[in-house]
Motif scaffolding. Sequence first.
Motif, PDB file in Angstrom:
ATOM      1  N   GLY A  67       0.797  -1.221   0.000  1.00  0.00           N
ATOM      2  CA  GLY A  67       0.000   0.000   0.000  1.00  0.00           C
ATOM      3  C   GLY A  67       0.825   1.264   0.000  1.00  0.00           C
ATOM      4  N   GLN A  68       1.890   1.314   0.828  1.00  0.00           N
ATOM      5  CA  GLN A  68       2.709   2.518   0.893  1.00  0.00           C
ATOM      6  C   GLN A  68       3.451   2.761  -0.410  1.00  0.00           C
ATOM      7  N   SER A  69       3.918   1.700  -1.057  1.00  0.00           N
ATOM      8  CA  SER A  69       4.606   1.850  -2.348  1.00  0.00           C
ATOM      9  C   SER A  69       3.661   2.418  -3.391  1.00  0.00           C
ATOM     10  N   ARG A  70       2.401   1.974  -3.370  1.00  0.00           N
ATOM     11  CA  ARG A  70       1.416   2.504  -4.321  1.00  0.00           C
ATOM     12  C   ARG A  70       1.174   3.992  -4.079  1.00  0.00           C
ATOM     13  N   GLN A  74       1.911   7.051  -6.686  1.00  0.00           N
ATOM     14  CA  GLN A  74       0.899   8.032  -7.073  1.00  0.00           C
ATOM     15  C   GLN A  74       1.376   9.450  -6.769  1.00  0.00           C
ATOM     16  N   ASN A  75       1.974   9.633  -5.595  1.00  0.00           N
ATOM     17  CA  ASN A  75       2.466  10.963  -5.224  1.00  0.00           C
ATOM     18  C   ASN A  75       3.574  11.436  -6.156  1.00  0.00           C
ATOM     19  N   ALA A  76       4.405  10.512  -6.629  1.00  0.00           N
ATOM     20  CA  ALA A  76       5.473  10.880  -7.559  1.00  0.00           C
ATOM     21  C   ALA A  76       4.898  11.417  -8.863  1.00  0.00           C
ATOM     22  N   VAL A  77       3.807  10.808  -9.347  1.00  0.00           N
ATOM     23  CA  VAL A  77       3.169  11.282 -10.578  1.00  0.00           C
ATOM     24  C   VAL A  77       2.519  12.639 -10.353  1.00  0.00           C
ATOM     25  N   ILE A  78       1.843  12.814  -9.219  1.00  0.00           N
ATOM     26  CA  ILE A  78       1.207  14.097  -8.904  1.00  0.00           C
ATOM     27  C   ILE A  78       2.259  15.198  -8.783  1.00  0.00           C
ATOM     28  N   ASP A  79       3.382  14.900  -8.136  1.00  0.00           N
ATOM     29  CA  ASP A  79       4.474  15.882  -8.025  1.00  0.00           C
ATOM     30  C   ASP A  79       5.027  16.247  -9.405  1.00  0.00           C
ATOM     31  N   LEU A  80       5.069  15.264 -10.293  1.00  0.00           N
ATOM     32  CA  LEU A  80       5.552  15.521 -11.657  1.00  0.00           C
ATOM     33  C   LEU A  80       4.605  16.474 -12.387  1.00  0.00           C
ATOM     34  N   ALA A  81       3.294  16.287 -12.199  1.00  0.00           N
ATOM     35  CA  ALA A  81       2.316  17.189 -12.819  1.00  0.00           C
ATOM     36  C   ALA A  81       2.495  18.612 -12.320  1.00  0.00           C
ATOM     37  N   LEU A  82       2.783  18.763 -11.030  1.00  0.00           N
ATOM     38  CA  LEU A  82       3.026  20.098 -10.470  1.00  0.00           C
ATOM     39  C   LEU A  82       4.329  20.694 -10.996  1.00  0.00           C
ATOM     40  N   LYS A  83       5.357  19.866 -11.077  1.00  0.00           N
ATOM     41  CA  LYS A  83       6.658  20.338 -11.551  1.00  0.00           C
ATOM     42  C   LYS A  83       6.545  20.961 -12.942  1.00  0.00           C
ATOM     43  N   PHE A  84       5.733  20.345 -13.808  1.00  0.00           N
ATOM     44  CA  PHE A  84       5.606  20.844 -15.176  1.00  0.00           C
ATOM     45  C   PHE A  84       4.401  21.768 -15.359  1.00  0.00           C
ATOM     46  N   ASN A  85       3.773  22.139 -14.236  1.00  0.00           N
ATOM     47  CA  ASN A  85       2.675  23.097 -14.273  1.00  0.00           C
ATOM     48  C   ASN A  85       1.575  22.657 -15.252  1.00  0.00           C
TER      49      ASN A  85
END
Length: 262
Positions: A67-70, A74-85
């Motif tokens: 569960g924690q790995s999932r 997910q958080n890594a993808v969300i952070d990527l979306a923020l990084k690229f605005n």
Amino acid sequence: MYFIFTDETNRKESRRVEFFLFGAVLVEVEKLPELSDGLREIKKVFDIPEREAIKFSPTGENRKADGQSRIDLQNAVIDLALKFNLTTIVSLVHHKIAKNTKIKELQDRTAASVFVKANEFLRQSNQHGVIIADNWPHDGGNKFFQRILSEGVTYSSNKSDPIERILLIAQSKIETCQFISVIDVILGALKHIINKQELSSLQRDRFGKICRTFWRRKVGKQYTIRDYGINFRPSEVRSNVIKARYDELISFLDSILNSQPR
């Protein structure tokens, strides 16, 4: 120029599923190479084979992740979306309204509202865009795509909205178009959080990041995402109960957004 990647979730109502969601993430074409590199790096970090897609609900070998790995994935993808605005636009339909509607009609109508909003965004930005839709559930979406590209989106009132900024609409699959993973993860997180309006600090931080990707406008000193990043369908609701639920949800989302750092 923007590429617009779309996905949907919650086709069927259940005790834990309140809304049907259709969403899009808008990516400036210049950002695609670096975004692709970012998604590939996430795959390496989380040991996802190149042949598999990043999904909110993992499949294949990555399905074994705990569960924690999932959550970290997910958080890594969300952070990527923020990084690229990146910009997110979502349309929601309460299943009490949608329950007597065939899935084909439900998806077409909800997608049409997102396409119209994406067109508004492009018009305001003086840009054009290309839509890449994930795995349409009926006839590849060809008739629907052809109709709205040629005629715009027509409503029962005979009012119509053109989508003149959309140059083409094509269908792909998340396995062959990894950019769809971004909207898959955002919608997956959104569908889980909107039913839990008493959030832990970690959930609130996670959801705050998602809210920061939504297209929004400023009203006074505050921001709202209603009729921009979040769009309820139908826009006029007869049921006072569902209308109140829509109003409650948008107040919740706006409060999360306005609590975030600017």
